[in-house]
Write a protein that holds these residues in place. Structure first.
Motif, short mmCIF file in Angstrom:
data_model
loop_
_atom_site.label_atom_id
_atom_site.label_comp_id
_atom_site.label_asym_id
_atom_site.label_seq_id
_atom_site.Cartn_x
_atom_site.Cartn_y
_atom_site.Cartn_z
N ASN A 38 0.83 -1.20 0.00
CA ASN A 38 0.00 0.00 0.00
C ASN A 38 0.87 1.26 0.00
O ASN A 38 1.93 1.28 0.62
N VAL A 39 0.40 2.30 -0.68
CA VAL A 39 1.14 3.56 -0.79
C VAL A 39 0.38 4.65 -0.04
O VAL A 39 -0.84 4.79 -0.20
N PHE A 40 1.11 5.42 0.77
CA PHE A 40 0.54 6.49 1.56
C PHE A 40 1.23 7.81 1.25
O PHE A 40 2.41 7.84 0.90
N LYS A 41 0.49 8.88 1.40
CA LYS A 41 1.10 10.20 1.50
C LYS A 41 1.33 10.44 2.98
O LYS A 41 0.38 10.51 3.76
N GLY A 42 2.59 10.50 3.39
CA GLY A 42 2.93 10.61 4.80
C GLY A 42 3.61 11.93 5.12
O GLY A 42 4.00 12.69 4.22
N ARG A 43 3.78 12.16 6.41
CA ARG A 43 4.48 13.36 6.87
C ARG A 43 5.62 12.95 7.78
O ARG A 43 5.43 12.15 8.72
N GLN A 81 8.00 17.51 6.31
CA GLN A 81 7.91 17.29 4.87
C GLN A 81 6.89 16.20 4.55
O GLN A 81 6.79 15.19 5.25
N GLU A 82 6.12 16.40 3.48
CA GLU A 82 5.19 15.39 3.00
C GLU A 82 5.84 14.62 1.85
O GLU A 82 6.51 15.21 1.00
N LEU A 83 5.65 13.31 1.85
CA LEU A 83 6.20 12.49 0.78
C LEU A 83 5.41 11.20 0.63
O LEU A 83 4.75 10.75 1.58
N LEU A 84 5.50 10.61 -0.56
CA LEU A 84 4.84 9.33 -0.81
C LEU A 84 5.76 8.21 -0.36
O LEU A 84 6.97 8.22 -0.65
N VAL A 85 5.20 7.22 0.35
CA VAL A 85 5.96 6.05 0.79
C VAL A 85 5.11 4.80 0.58
O VAL A 85 3.88 4.87 0.58
#
Length: 413
Positions: free
Chosen positions: A39-44, A95-99
């Motif tokens: 699963n892919v999330f937009k995380g902080r 920072q926000e990034l996709l993981v």
């Protein structure tokens, strides 16, 4: 004979892989499994730890996820330790990034995440930003490998990477192209979904358990897919009709009065294989203990006395254990370091045959069981990679009184 036995009941999915009448893998998933691997999330980013070359990322799943520096850098940095920038030059707090979840949360630890994304299909895997083509090692024949490598090079665009899975063997370029377009669309949809939303949020969810395992495990090497739900059978037939129509004839509906998992002894085999003491057919047995650092397995002759001499009895017991241990590690999905204390053997040729048997039995394991050999103390050392929770954490909970030791402190005598 290899069979997939599938059961879906009240939103809970159970899938068992049975090989030659023995249970080899078991999967269980409830209706809300948002933190599954893939699963892919937009995380902080909530904390950067230069001393650990890692960062904690909030992905909205309770525990913060763990992002190592190596999982943040492109693959071409591997083996070049001196060129790797420190973690605090790569990400900053807030920072926000996709993981993407690389390893599911387990035993008090949050999920391990990566920015090296993989979007799997039936025959292909899309790797955004990877910039290379890879072909499964399990595909035999250099001519087919060269064909698939050329097809992959033509399909991938710009900086995207592609893996041609074992299921790509013999598949036409036109069919592979259709799947590639589908994977690209899935990834672009995930990026579009992520853009307007604040972190943390889920932006791409891999398939649910049953269709995911049909995609990944149900190949021409599987003889039957057995299930007891006609509606689910129709759903899977439609799924296979678009992916691999030649496999639809292998779907079998279980119509006996006896429950499906009982007919295949799934629950009985699970109970046996999850014990601490596991009997071998000869009368010997294994003791399997899981510690914080590793899994330790002890091999014993038990009631097996053999028919010749002690060396032969020990050798036969070790050989049987060497065939059983890789199956148990697959079934339990044990990972990390594994040490096996085989019974001492005097003859070097016997030690080599036991090692060969371990290697032969490990070939079926998708968890990549790596055999490292004998230590100076005579123990056999292995490692195994896993991505999901082991069965121990699904079927057992730690005793609140003894904290899993099996002993209670009595006080000073």
């Amino acid at each position: 004979m290899k069979k997939l036995v599938v059961q879906w009941e009240r939103g809970v999915s159970r899938v068992a892989l049975v090989e030659d009448g023995r249970l080899s893998e078991f999967y269980l998933e409830g209706p809300e499994e948002k933190d599954r691997a893939g699963n892919v999330f937009k995380g902080r980013v909530v904390n950067v730890l230069p001393g650990m070359d890692a960062a904690f990322v909030d992905i909205g799943q309770g525990r913060n996820a763990f992002l190592y520096r190596d999982d943040l850098l492109p693959a071409h940095y591997e083996g070049e330790e001196g060129r790797k920038p420190p973690i605090d030059q790569l990400v900053q707090t807030g920072q926000e990034l996709l993981v993407q979840i690389k390893k599911e949360a387990q035993e008090g630890k949050g999920a391990r995440v990566t920015t090296r994304f993989t979007i799997p299909g039936r025959a292909l895997v899309l790797m955004p930003g990877a910039s290379y083509t890879a072909v499964s090692r399990r595909i035999e024949g250099s001519e087919e490998k060269h064909r698939l490598k050329a097809v992959g090079d033509r399909l991938r665009q710009g900086t995207d990477g592609i893996i041609l899975r074992t299921a790509a063997d013999g598949v036409s370029e036109e069919q592979l192209g259709r799947e590639w377009a589908l994977l690209l669309n899935l990834w672009h949809t995930a990026l579009e979904k992520a853009a307007p939303h604040a972190a943390p949020c889920l932006v791409y969810r891999d398939l649910d358990l049953i269709p995911r395992l049909v995609r990944d495990l149900f190949t021409d090497r599987v003889d039957e897919l057995v299930l007891d739900d006609a509606e689910l059978a129709q759903h899977l037939l439609a799924l296979l009709d678009s992916m691999s129509p030649e496999l639809t004839k292998k779907i079998v509906i279980h119509r006996e009065k006896r429950p499906l998992f009982e007919a295949y002894s799934i629950e009985r085999e699970l109970e046996r294989s999850l014990r601490r003491k596991i009997p071998l057919a000869s009368g010997g047995y294994l003791i399997l203990d899981k510690t914080e650092a590793m899994t330790v397995i002890d091999v014993n002759t038990g009631g097996y006395t053999g028919t010749a001499d002690l060396e032969e009895t020990v050798y036969r017991t070790n050989l049987e254990a060497a065939e059983e241990i890789p199956r148990l590690l697959r079934l339990r999905d044990s990972g990390g370091m594994i040490l096996v204390d085989f019974i001492d053997m005097r003859l070097e040729e016997h030690r080599q045959v036991v090692k060969d048997k371990l290697e032969e039995a490990s070939h079926r394991d998708r968890g990549k069981l790596q055999l490292l050999g004998w230590t100076r103390l005579g123990l056999f050392e292995m490692t195994r990679r896993k991505r999901r929770q082991g069965l121990d954490s699904l079927f057992f909970q730690t005793c609140a009184t003894c904290e899993g030791t099996g002993r209670i402190y009595r006080g000073f005598p």
